[in-house]
Design a protein around this motif. Structure first.
Motif, PDB file in Angstrom:
ATOM      1  N   ARG A  37       0.821  -1.219   0.000  1.00  0.00           N
ATOM      2  CA  ARG A  37       0.000   0.000   0.000  1.00  0.00           C
ATOM      3  C   ARG A  37       0.852   1.266   0.000  1.00  0.00           C
ATOM      4  NH1 ARG A  37      -3.780  -2.842   4.523  1.00  0.00           N
ATOM      5  NH2 ARG A  37      -5.255  -3.881   3.104  1.00  0.00           N
ATOM      6  N   THR A  38       1.983   1.218   0.705  1.00  0.00           N
ATOM      7  CA  THR A  38       2.846   2.404   0.748  1.00  0.00           C
ATOM      8  C   THR A  38       3.715   2.495  -0.502  1.00  0.00           C
ATOM      9  OG1 THR A  38       4.616   1.223   1.904  1.00  0.00           O
ATOM     10  CG2 THR A  38       2.951   2.318   3.267  1.00  0.00           C
ATOM     11  N   GLY A  39       4.041   1.327  -1.083  1.00  0.00           N
ATOM     12  CA  GLY A  39       4.882   1.312  -2.272  1.00  0.00           C
ATOM     13  C   GLY A  39       6.336   1.643  -1.996  1.00  0.00           C
ATOM     14  N   ARG A  40       6.751   1.547  -0.723  1.00  0.00           N
ATOM     15  CA  ARG A  40       8.141   1.870  -0.378  1.00  0.00           C
ATOM     16  C   ARG A  40       9.052   0.689  -0.679  1.00  0.00           C
ATOM     17  NH1 ARG A  40       6.057   4.296   5.169  1.00  0.00           N
ATOM     18  NH2 ARG A  40       5.382   6.366   4.463  1.00  0.00           N
ATOM     19  N   LEU A  41      10.065   0.971  -1.443  1.00  0.00           N
ATOM     20  CA  LEU A  41      10.963  -0.070  -1.934  1.00  0.00           C
ATOM     21  C   LEU A  41      11.605  -0.855  -0.791  1.00  0.00           C
ATOM     22  CD1 LEU A  41      11.952  -1.073  -4.711  1.00  0.00           C
ATOM     23  CD2 LEU A  41      13.948   0.404  -4.420  1.00  0.00           C
ATOM     24  N   GLN A  42      12.111  -0.148   0.225  1.00  0.00           N
ATOM     25  CA  GLN A  42      12.811  -0.802   1.320  1.00  0.00           C
ATOM     26  C   GLN A  42      11.891  -1.724   2.095  1.00  0.00           C
ATOM     27  OE1 GLN A  42      16.079  -0.660   1.611  1.00  0.00           O
ATOM     28  NE2 GLN A  42      16.001  -2.188   3.255  1.00  0.00           N
ATOM     29  N   GLU A  43      10.663  -1.275   2.341  1.00  0.00           N
ATOM     30  CA  GLU A  43       9.711  -2.108   3.082  1.00  0.00           C
ATOM     31  C   GLU A  43       9.348  -3.360   2.279  1.00  0.00           C
ATOM     32  OE1 GLU A  43       6.287  -0.006   4.476  1.00  0.00           O
ATOM     33  OE2 GLU A  43       7.466   1.607   5.390  1.00  0.00           O
ATOM     34  N   LEU A  44       9.201  -3.198   0.987  1.00  0.00           N
ATOM     35  CA  LEU A  44       8.901  -4.353   0.140  1.00  0.00           C
ATOM     36  C   LEU A  44      10.056  -5.358   0.160  1.00  0.00           C
ATOM     37  CD1 LEU A  44       7.252  -2.485  -2.857  1.00  0.00           C
ATOM     38  CD2 LEU A  44       6.153  -4.291  -1.511  1.00  0.00           C
ATOM     39  N   GLN A  88       2.842   3.042  -8.339  1.00  0.00           N
ATOM     40  CA  GLN A  88       2.881   4.432  -8.810  1.00  0.00           C
ATOM     41  C   GLN A  88       2.009   4.673 -10.039  1.00  0.00           C
ATOM     42  OE1 GLN A  88       7.061   5.015  -9.472  1.00  0.00           O
ATOM     43  NE2 GLN A  88       7.593   4.919  -7.287  1.00  0.00           N
ATOM     44  N   VAL A  89       1.756   3.634 -10.838  1.00  0.00           N
ATOM     45  CA  VAL A  89       1.079   3.866 -12.115  1.00  0.00           C
ATOM     46  C   VAL A  89      -0.387   3.440 -12.140  1.00  0.00           C
ATOM     47  CG1 VAL A  89       3.234   3.690 -13.419  1.00  0.00           C
ATOM     48  CG2 VAL A  89       1.846   1.640 -13.070  1.00  0.00           C
ATOM     49  N   VAL A  90      -0.818   2.625 -11.179  1.00  0.00           N
ATOM     50  CA  VAL A  90      -2.230   2.231 -11.162  1.00  0.00           C
ATOM     51  C   VAL A  90      -2.812   2.394  -9.761  1.00  0.00           C
ATOM     52  CG1 VAL A  90      -2.008   0.587 -13.055  1.00  0.00           C
ATOM     53  CG2 VAL A  90      -1.662  -0.207 -10.708  1.00  0.00           C
ATOM     54  N   ALA A  91      -4.103   2.697  -9.725  1.00  0.00           N
ATOM     55  CA  ALA A  91      -4.806   2.779  -8.446  1.00  0.00           C
ATOM     56  C   ALA A  91      -5.403   1.404  -8.146  1.00  0.00           C
ATOM     57  CB  ALA A  91      -5.910   3.822  -8.521  1.00  0.00           C
ATOM     58  N   PHE A  92      -5.228   0.939  -6.921  1.00  0.00           N
ATOM     59  CA  PHE A  92      -5.760  -0.381  -6.597  1.00  0.00           C
ATOM     60  C   PHE A  92      -6.190  -0.446  -5.137  1.00  0.00           C
ATOM     61  CE2 PHE A  92      -1.109  -0.564  -6.108  1.00  0.00           C
ATOM     62  CZ  PHE A  92      -0.983  -0.999  -4.793  1.00  0.00           C
ATOM     63  N   GLU A  93      -7.006  -1.438  -4.840  1.00  0.00           N
ATOM     64  CA  GLU A  93      -7.437  -1.718  -3.472  1.00  0.00           C
ATOM     65  C   GLU A  93      -6.933  -3.105  -3.095  1.00  0.00           C
ATOM     66  OE1 GLU A  93     -11.633  -1.358  -3.187  1.00  0.00           O
ATOM     67  OE2 GLU A  93     -11.676   0.761  -3.780  1.00  0.00           O
ATOM     68  N   THR A  94      -6.517  -3.259  -1.851  1.00  0.00           N
ATOM     69  CA  THR A  94      -5.988  -4.546  -1.396  1.00  0.00           C
ATOM     70  C   THR A  94      -6.776  -5.058  -0.202  1.00  0.00           C
ATOM     71  OG1 THR A  94      -4.387  -3.483   0.076  1.00  0.00           O
ATOM     72  CG2 THR A  94      -3.661  -3.974  -2.174  1.00  0.00           C
ATOM     73  N   ALA A  95      -6.803  -6.362  -0.063  1.00  0.00           N
ATOM     74  CA  ALA A  95      -7.475  -6.980   1.076  1.00  0.00           C
ATOM     75  C   ALA A  95      -6.830  -8.321   1.379  1.00  0.00           C
ATOM     76  CB  ALA A  95      -8.962  -7.163   0.786  1.00  0.00           C
ATOM     77  N   ARG A 143      -5.811 -10.215  -2.059  1.00  0.00           N
ATOM     78  CA  ARG A 143      -6.610  -9.879  -3.243  1.00  0.00           C
ATOM     79  C   ARG A 143      -6.365  -8.411  -3.567  1.00  0.00           C
ATOM     80  NH1 ARG A 143     -12.953 -10.918  -4.825  1.00  0.00           N
ATOM     81  NH2 ARG A 143     -13.137  -9.198  -6.315  1.00  0.00           N
ATOM     82  N   ILE A 144      -6.082  -8.148  -4.837  1.00  0.00           N
ATOM     83  CA  ILE A 144      -5.870  -6.781  -5.303  1.00  0.00           C
ATOM     84  C   ILE A 144      -6.905  -6.494  -6.385  1.00  0.00           C
ATOM     85  CG2 ILE A 144      -4.245  -5.175  -6.386  1.00  0.00           C
ATOM     86  CD1 ILE A 144      -1.974  -7.004  -5.433  1.00  0.00           C
ATOM     87  N   ASP A 145      -7.655  -5.409  -6.218  1.00  0.00           N
ATOM     88  CA  ASP A 145      -8.622  -5.003  -7.235  1.00  0.00           C
ATOM     89  C   ASP A 145      -8.101  -3.783  -7.965  1.00  0.00           C
ATOM     90  OD1 ASP A 145     -11.358  -6.583  -7.110  1.00  0.00           O
ATOM     91  OD2 ASP A 145     -10.582  -6.464  -5.072  1.00  0.00           O
ATOM     92  N   ILE A 146      -7.902  -3.928  -9.280  1.00  0.00           N
ATOM     93  CA  ILE A 146      -7.416  -2.838 -10.120  1.00  0.00           C
ATOM     94  C   ILE A 146      -8.541  -2.456 -11.076  1.00  0.00           C
ATOM     95  CG2 ILE A 146      -5.642  -2.121 -11.774  1.00  0.00           C
ATOM     96  CD1 ILE A 146      -3.909  -4.451 -10.665  1.00  0.00           C
ATOM     97  N   ASP A 147      -9.059  -1.250 -10.916  1.00  0.00           N
ATOM     98  CA  ASP A 147     -10.198  -0.799 -11.730  1.00  0.00           C
ATOM     99  C   ASP A 147     -11.346  -1.801 -11.666  1.00  0.00           C
ATOM    100  OD1 ASP A 147      -8.864   1.518 -12.537  1.00  0.00           O
ATOM    101  OD2 ASP A 147      -7.932   0.482 -14.242  1.00  0.00           O
TER     102      ASP A 147
END
Length: 287
Positions: free
Chosen positions: A180-187, A227-234, A245-249
């Protein structure tokens, strides 16, 4: 009125077919074919309906598996099994949960059809060698040899790392936060250095077509996607384990994680929409 044996054992029969095929849609087709055969026999002549039905499903699944094996050679990109939404209860049967995991089903794809059938029936459902022999049309001695060969094949590709439900859930939670944060180090910190990401888009939706190796490249791919798509995660339960689960559009993506020593070792990213139709209602699985 006594319940029809096919109905009574349907969850078991579906599980046998699904583990042999890695596809819920194909498993349902096999059950339909098996039901037609069951309806055509004199039930009074069937001594053990459960064993008879398992044999019938096994034969139908083997026929379909041989056809699918040829079709999958032409599949666009990597092929991954069809994920199933499952209830947390499945995880209480450790052997069943492991046998339906995406990681295990992926390994089973590397077995020949007959080896896969023998492995599933023996190792997962503990069927006697004689019954397996009758189901696949081989001698019991041959079945024993196939079973040993299949066990060794699977063991070489699927190290048995016991991960508790709480550890798997903790890693999934950490992964979700990092995603959700998209931070490289955390990933990178939530993944093992030699992590591998495998994605399946089937040539229908965008997905990497070859496995991505290493925490750095995988983290960069996920961070860039953030950074390039909006998504929701659960957090969800897929194939007997906590997953994502990731929902993209509005379109779902299922992500199954293999975990060892508190870090992700494999990411299985299922994006092919034809394989994502079973994410809203838990599948009924049984041994």
């Amino acid at each position: 009125m006594t319940e029809d044996p096919f109905v009574a054992h349907r969850s078991l029969l579906f599980t046998v077919a699904y583990e042999m095929l890695g596809s819920a849609a194909d498993a349902e087709d096999v059950l339909q074919e098996s039901w037609l055969r069951w309806a055509a026999v004199d039930h009074a002549q069937v001594r053990d309906p459960r064993a008879y039905l398992v044999r019938t499903v096994t034969r139908q699944a083997l026929n379909r598996l041989r056809t699918l094996s040829r079709r999958r050679e032409d599949y666009v990109g990597e092929w991954l099994p069809e994920p199933l939404l499952t209830s947390p209860d499945i995880a209480e049967d450790v052997e069943l949960a492991e046998s339906v995991s995406i990681a295990m089903l992926t390994v089973l794809e590397t077995l020949a059809p007959t080896e896969r059938a023998v492995f599933v029936l023996r190792e997962v459902f503990d069927m006697p060698y004689g019954e397996i022999a009758e189901a696949i049309g081989k001698s019991a001695a041959t079945v024993r040899q196939i079973a040993r060969r299949a066990r060794e094949h699977v063991a070489a590709r699927q190290p048995r790392v016991q991960v508790s439900r709480s550890e798997q859930q903790a890693v999934v939670d950490r992964f979700l936060i990092a995603l959700r944060t998209g931070r490289l180090q955390e990933l990178m910190e939530v993944m093992a250095p030699d992590v591998v990401l495998i994605a399946d888009g089937g040539g229908i939706v965008a997905a990497v077509r070859v496995p991505i190796h290493g925490a750095g490249p995988v983290a960069k791919l996920l961070a860039r996607a953030n950074q390039v798509v909006a998504f929701e995660t659960a957090a969800v339960w897929l194939n007997g384990a906590p997953a994502v689960r990731i929902d993209i559009d509005g379109e779902p993506t299922a992500v199954s994680l293999a975990v060892a020593n508190g870090r992700i070792t494999r990411l299985f990213v299922m994006r092919n929409p034809r394989k994502l139709t079973r994410l809203d209602e838990p599948a009924e699985l049984a041994r």
